[in-house]
Design a protein around this motif. Sequence first.
Motif, PDB file in Angstrom:
ATOM      1  N   ALA B 165       7.807  10.437   2.234  1.00 11.83           N
ATOM      2  CA  ALA B 165       7.005   9.986   1.094  1.00 11.83           C
ATOM      3  C   ALA B 165       7.291   8.517   0.784  1.00 11.83           C
ATOM      4  CB  ALA B 165       7.294  10.862  -0.131  1.00 11.83           C
ATOM      5  N   ALA B 166       8.566   8.132   0.908  1.00  9.76           N
ATOM      6  CA  ALA B 166       8.920   6.736   0.630  1.00  9.76           C
ATOM      7  C   ALA B 166       8.312   5.808   1.681  1.00  9.76           C
ATOM      8  CB  ALA B 166      10.441   6.577   0.588  1.00  9.76           C
ATOM      9  N   VAL B 167       8.270   6.254   2.929  1.00  8.03           N
ATOM     10  CA  VAL B 167       7.646   5.446   3.989  1.00  8.03           C
ATOM     11  C   VAL B 167       6.143   5.323   3.731  1.00  8.03           C
ATOM     12  CG1 VAL B 167       7.028   5.444   6.446  1.00  8.03           C
ATOM     13  CG2 VAL B 167       9.404   5.851   5.754  1.00  8.03           C
ATOM     14  N   ILE B 168       5.533   6.418   3.324  1.00  5.72           N
ATOM     15  CA  ILE B 168       4.094   6.366   3.013  1.00  5.72           C
ATOM     16  C   ILE B 168       3.840   5.374   1.874  1.00  5.72           C
ATOM     17  CG2 ILE B 168       2.165   7.712   2.063  1.00  5.72           C
ATOM     18  CD1 ILE B 168       3.319  10.159   3.605  1.00  5.72           C
ATOM     19  N   ARG B 169       4.694   5.423   0.867  1.00  2.00           N
ATOM     20  CA  ARG B 169       4.563   4.499  -0.267  1.00  2.00           C
ATOM     21  C   ARG B 169       4.725   3.051   0.201  1.00  2.00           C
ATOM     22  NH1 ARG B 169       8.927   6.248  -4.029  1.00  2.00           N
ATOM     23  NH2 ARG B 169      10.166   4.612  -3.063  1.00  2.00           N
ATOM     24  N   ALA B 170       5.756   2.825   1.030  1.00  2.00           N
ATOM     25  CA  ALA B 170       6.030   1.458   1.488  1.00  2.00           C
ATOM     26  C   ALA B 170       4.902   0.945   2.383  1.00  2.00           C
ATOM     27  CB  ALA B 170       7.363   1.423   2.238  1.00  2.00           C
ATOM     28  N   TYR B 171       4.369   1.832   3.218  1.00  2.00           N
ATOM     29  CA  TYR B 171       3.286   1.441   4.133  1.00  2.00           C
ATOM     30  C   TYR B 171       2.073   0.969   3.335  1.00  2.00           C
ATOM     31  CZ  TYR B 171      -0.765   2.236   7.204  1.00  2.00           C
ATOM     32  OH  TYR B 171      -1.943   2.107   7.887  1.00  2.00           O
ATOM     33  N   HIS B 172       1.664   1.760   2.353  1.00  2.00           N
ATOM     34  CA  HIS B 172       0.478   1.362   1.573  1.00  2.00           C
ATOM     35  C   HIS B 172       0.764   0.124   0.734  1.00  2.00           C
ATOM     36  CE1 HIS B 172      -1.924   4.633   2.968  1.00  2.00           C
ATOM     37  NE2 HIS B 172      -1.086   5.545   2.523  1.00  2.00           N
ATOM     38  N   ALA B 173       1.973   0.043   0.186  1.00  2.00           N
ATOM     39  CA  ALA B 173       2.323  -1.144  -0.604  1.00  2.00           C
ATOM     40  C   ALA B 173       2.258  -2.390   0.276  1.00  2.00           C
ATOM     41  CB  ALA B 173       3.719  -0.980  -1.206  1.00  2.00           C
ATOM     42  N   SER B 174       2.670  -2.266   1.544  1.00  2.00           N
ATOM     43  CA  SER B 174       2.671  -3.428   2.439  1.00  2.00           C
ATOM     44  C   SER B 174       1.252  -3.905   2.715  1.00  2.00           C
ATOM     45  CB  SER B 174       3.369  -3.084   3.755  1.00  2.00           C
ATOM     46  OG  SER B 174       2.539  -2.269   4.571  1.00  2.00           O
ATOM     47  N   ARG B 175       0.285  -3.025   2.500  1.00  2.00           N
ATOM     48  CA  ARG B 175      -1.121  -3.391   2.717  1.00  2.00           C
ATOM     49  C   ARG B 175      -1.843  -3.655   1.404  1.00  2.00           C
ATOM     50  NH1 ARG B 175      -2.858  -0.887   7.725  1.00  2.00           N
ATOM     51  NH2 ARG B 175      -4.807  -0.233   6.745  1.00  2.00           N
ATOM     52  N   GLY B 176      -1.063  -3.649   0.332  1.00  2.00           N
ATOM     53  CA  GLY B 176      -1.651  -3.919  -0.968  1.00  2.00           C
ATOM     54  C   GLY B 176      -2.562  -2.809  -1.472  1.00  2.00           C
ATOM     55  N   ALA B 177      -2.384  -1.612  -0.927  1.00  2.00           N
ATOM     56  CA  ALA B 177      -3.272  -0.508  -1.290  1.00  2.00           C
ATOM     57  C   ALA B 177      -2.679   0.319  -2.427  1.00  2.00           C
ATOM     58  CB  ALA B 177      -3.509   0.376  -0.075  1.00  2.00           C
ATOM     59  N   GLN B 178      -3.534   0.772  -3.320  1.00  2.00           N
ATOM     60  CA  GLN B 178      -3.120   1.638  -4.428  1.00  2.00           C
ATOM     61  C   GLN B 178      -3.506   3.070  -4.080  1.00  2.00           C
ATOM     62  OE1 GLN B 178      -1.772   0.496  -7.468  1.00  2.00           O
ATOM     63  NE2 GLN B 178      -1.598  -1.518  -6.506  1.00  2.00           N
ATOM     64  N   ARG B 179      -2.636   3.755  -3.434  1.00  2.00           N
ATOM     65  CA  ARG B 179      -2.955   5.126  -3.035  1.00  2.00           C
ATOM     66  C   ARG B 179      -1.858   6.042  -3.557  1.00  2.00           C
ATOM     67  NH1 ARG B 179      -6.539   5.997   1.308  1.00  2.00           N
ATOM     68  NH2 ARG B 179      -7.724   4.107   1.806  1.00  2.00           N
ATOM     69  N   ASP B 180      -2.233   7.084  -4.278  1.00  2.00           N
ATOM     70  CA  ASP B 180      -1.209   7.869  -4.960  1.00  2.00           C
ATOM     71  C   ASP B 180      -1.407   9.379  -4.837  1.00  2.00           C
ATOM     72  OD1 ASP B 180      -3.424   8.174  -6.505  1.00  2.00           O
ATOM     73  OD2 ASP B 180      -2.474   7.640  -8.401  1.00  2.00           O
ATOM     74  N   GLU B 181      -2.171   9.796  -3.837  1.00  2.00           N
ATOM     75  CA  GLU B 181      -2.368  11.242  -3.687  1.00  2.00           C
ATOM     76  C   GLU B 181      -1.918  11.714  -2.308  1.00  2.00           C
ATOM     77  OE1 GLU B 181      -6.196  11.840  -6.668  1.00  2.00           O
ATOM     78  OE2 GLU B 181      -6.474  12.059  -4.505  1.00  2.00           O
ATOM     79  N   ILE B 182      -1.201  12.811  -2.309  1.00  2.00           N
ATOM     80  CA  ILE B 182      -0.811  13.434  -1.041  1.00  2.00           C
ATOM     81  C   ILE B 182      -1.377  14.851  -1.012  1.00  2.00           C
ATOM     82  CG2 ILE B 182       1.171  14.425   0.199  1.00  2.00           C
ATOM     83  CD1 ILE B 182       2.491  11.776   0.048  1.00  2.00           C
ATOM     84  N   ILE B 183      -1.912  15.180   0.133  1.00  2.00           N
ATOM     85  CA  ILE B 183      -2.544  16.485   0.307  1.00  2.00           C
ATOM     86  C   ILE B 183      -1.599  17.386   1.092  1.00  2.00           C
ATOM     87  CG2 ILE B 183      -4.530  17.683   1.317  1.00  2.00           C
ATOM     88  CD1 ILE B 183      -5.984  14.873   1.111  1.00  2.00           C
ATOM     89  N   THR B 184      -1.432  18.603   0.607  1.00  2.00           N
ATOM     90  CA  THR B 184      -0.627  19.577   1.344  1.00  2.00           C
ATOM     91  C   THR B 184      -1.333  20.920   1.290  1.00  2.00           C
ATOM     92  OG1 THR B 184       1.591  20.504   1.648  1.00  2.00           O
ATOM     93  CG2 THR B 184       0.858  20.207  -0.622  1.00  2.00           C
ATOM     94  N   THR B 185      -0.680  21.959   1.805  1.00  2.00           N
ATOM     95  CA  THR B 185      -1.265  23.302   1.773  1.00  2.00           C
ATOM     96  C   THR B 185      -0.299  24.255   1.095  1.00  2.00           C
ATOM     97  OG1 THR B 185      -0.318  24.043   3.867  1.00  2.00           O
ATOM     98  CG2 THR B 185      -2.428  22.853   3.972  1.00  2.00           C
TER      99      THR B 185
END
Lengths: 490, 524
Positions: B165-185
């Motif tokens: 989750a932290a890598v996903i957060r860092a990846y989007h932050a590095s692209r300046g993206a505001q993404r805050d939803e994770i999909i699971t089952t």
Amino acid sequence: MTEKKARPHPYIPNSVPDVKAAMLREIGAASIDELYAAIPEALRFKGRLDLPEALPSEQALRRHVEGLLAKNQNCHDHLSFLGGGCWQHYVPAVCDEVNQRSEFLTAYGGEPYEDQGRFQALFEYESMMGELLDFDVVNVPTYDWSQAAATALRMAARVTGRDELLVPATTGPDRLAVIRNYNGWAMRVETVGWERATGLLDLEDLRHKLSKRTAAVYLEVPSYLGVVETQTAEVAAMAHAAGALLVAGVDPISLGVVAPPPQYGADLACGDIQPLGMHMQFGGGLAGFIASRDEDRFVAEFPSRLFGLTETIVPGERAFGDVHFDRTSFHGREHGKEFVGTAGALWGITAGVYLALMGPQGMRELGQGIMQRAQYAAAHLGTVPGVRAPALDAPFFKEFVVDFDGTGRTVAEVNQALLAHGIFGGVDLSARFPELGQSALFCVTEVHTKEDLDRLAEAVGEAVAGKKRRATGSHGVAPRSAKGGKRRGR
Amino acid sequence: MDADSKHTRRFHQARWDEPVIFELNTPGARAVLPEPVDPAIAKAVGDGVSRLPEAMRRREPPRLPELSQPEVLRHYLRLSQQTLGADLNIDIGQGTCTMKYSPKVNEELARLPGMAELHPLQDESTVQGILEVINQMDLFLRAISGLDRFTFQPGGGSQALLAAAAVIRAYHASRGAQRDEIITTIFSHPSDAAAPAVAGFKLITLHPDESGLPRLEDLKAALSERTAGLAITNPEDTGIFNPRIAEFTRLVHDAGGLCSYDQANANGLLGVTRAREAGFDMCFFNLHKTFSTPHGSGGPAVGAFGVTRELERFLPVPLVDRDPATGRYSLNHDLPDSIGKVRGFYGSAAVILRAYAWVMSLGAEGLREVAEIAVLNNNYLLHNILKLRGASAPYAPGERRLEQVRYSWEEMTRETGVGSEDVGRRMADFGVHYWTSHHPWVVPEPFTLEPTESYSKAELDEYLAILARVNREAYDDPEFVKGAPYESVVHKMDLAPLDDPARRAVTWRAYVKKKAAWEAARNR
């Protein structure tokens, strides 16, 4: 598909070809491949995994792995003064006897009806830690001190409804990195300065940074630099006056002699149980604890398993089970408190054994002996020309800073010279704490004899005196001033 | 003998009626004596503790129990006998957890001084052996997953999910993206939802259709410019492989998200199918599950977390590097975009060593054999459990499953009133473990069996015979099953005090205080 092999693998009972064939026959499958029908061809891995030749013979495997481990030098055959988050203490034989018992070693998610012993052993661990910490609630272990600190601070934020954490700049670097990764996205993690001469917290800076947003003040006793904070009552009073909680990070092995956290007003405590009976294992022996008073506002915020005592349908029969299981993510998924999972239960059982073995007198004698040895080592090192030890003017428990600036040597040079003597010197602080110049954090515990400590001082003396080899040039660097000339860290 | 009595043993668990350790107290007794300091040290520095200011000295000793050494040993060995580890029972009842055999030679190796007595901050030249093991294990997992780089820092699967989750957060932050939803089952592990929530994500949970799989249409509906990623298992807890998984990952990528594959349990898939081909950006393996290291009553453990080349720069530090020119290993702290750390030092190194030894014992063919036998064993169980009265395997009727199955006693419960928890307590009377399932119980009255590769056909038959016996008892004498266990360490527990603030006790000291208060109140 896998062909029939000449020899079934010893770990796989049903790899005996006739058994496999009989099972396939019974379930009406022509081949193993048929069982994988759901996996589309495009997703199948073709070919052979790129792995080394197998060593199915146990004897050959042992020889191979022992050969790899023989490439290591270790703290058993060397004299080590490394600490900084993982410490060498004596491990009583009964600790290893209990934690290698098949029953504890290979248990996992058993219910209280199969694993009553596991539940009781961890309840007793919580209970003995409770006595040591003087708190009524202690969790089943989490991963390590870093996680325990990150979670304790997060708990404090939920309890207070605030979003700022004040953390000393002398907090262990790994712990600070974990706290930031875990909480930094949602909370402001602000560091509080420290007094260069003593290593103690800068109370003016703390006063300045405390606000209505402060959820918690975090304080390590002893700190990463080994210092036992003396202004704890003031820190607690200031935190509480601001409506914040005080979270103490402590070394449990110090608590036979050092004050338990509630004595100085801490609301929550955390730390690592590795010193209590765990071998270092390259850092694998870590496991964290969190403790609090038995108040609903705290208990409700623990993410961890909490094992408690109850009774059964048979009058007078005790049993142990989960307390408030519905707090956890096992019960509530993302609505649970943080998350819980496999972390460090076997080390919890072991720490319980350790405390039962040591008892109150053992913990006191041990703590006192460690302080005496550490003070002796520091004083002795301080007699080496150019070496300042202890470099910080404050009480310390088992770790202390040694400043080599006056010797003209870097810590890296000193440690290389010590290594040639079969000694692992202290943790190099020069990259993380450049304000301390060329300083190292030395750790002294009950494993060290007077001869060991004398040998250290002698070897340090030789290392900084510039013995023959040093004068030849390649190591010949100019003396460095206290603040400048930072050499590459490790 | 009928089938039941032939296969179900006359078990009784050790019942020592063992006191709590505080009740074994003998004031003055000692179990281990610390080595006294050399008199010359005491002479030089005094008592040591006077250096502490009065306020920072402990005023009275901790009230730890006082026992002799043999008493401590006997106490803990009795508690161990009251615990049913995988070494003792046919431990196939804890589905999702891969309770396989942990080879004893690996225990001996992990306890050698060359492993046990290593300090994590030793000079790199002195730890080349363990760094080589970590590097090799990284290479092994790259081969098994098809991904490009692994870290062993996370101390378990949940912490690996936090790292993801932290890598996903860092990846989007590095692209300046505001993404805050994770999909699971809903059939992914609870931590697939809980860990991303800790890292600040909102969760969208997909539920299965009648085939047991999440719908592609539901995924499409959940995707948006807020989608940060997908966190999913496959097969999920049902053991049903999602054949359209590559479409799932493609859709998430098209929407700008990353795909995280929970392979905590990958036991049926080794050498069969990989994260890479299914389009995942990251995955993790629990070394204490698929890779055989002992579960330790719940840790120490490792959630080995791997990523594609593109995401390597975000991994926690340090990574273990190998210099191809010199063959020397080193710790690389120099990852400027790293998420930092999730755990101290480098993870549970002795766990990595055991997993390394396990892979070395098996090799490529052996790992494939592990997967195949695990799947064979599971389908053998499935075939036989469906013969039990009132048992079912919801979803995908007639289909094979991979390494585990989530079963249901719904019909039996309706017909007899005996639920899955009742069955579990009764199973304990025969010396085996049985677990229901994670919450919420989407499958009514569930149980999840995962036989792994470690149990013989005869042992699987024994477990089936026990299940059959309890199943028959449920129809013949439901109250008897509901009153179980009878042969365990303890009888059916009163759970109320555990959730009652006035009576709950997490420590002995709390118990002593509350018991007195509770009894005083009751007598008033």
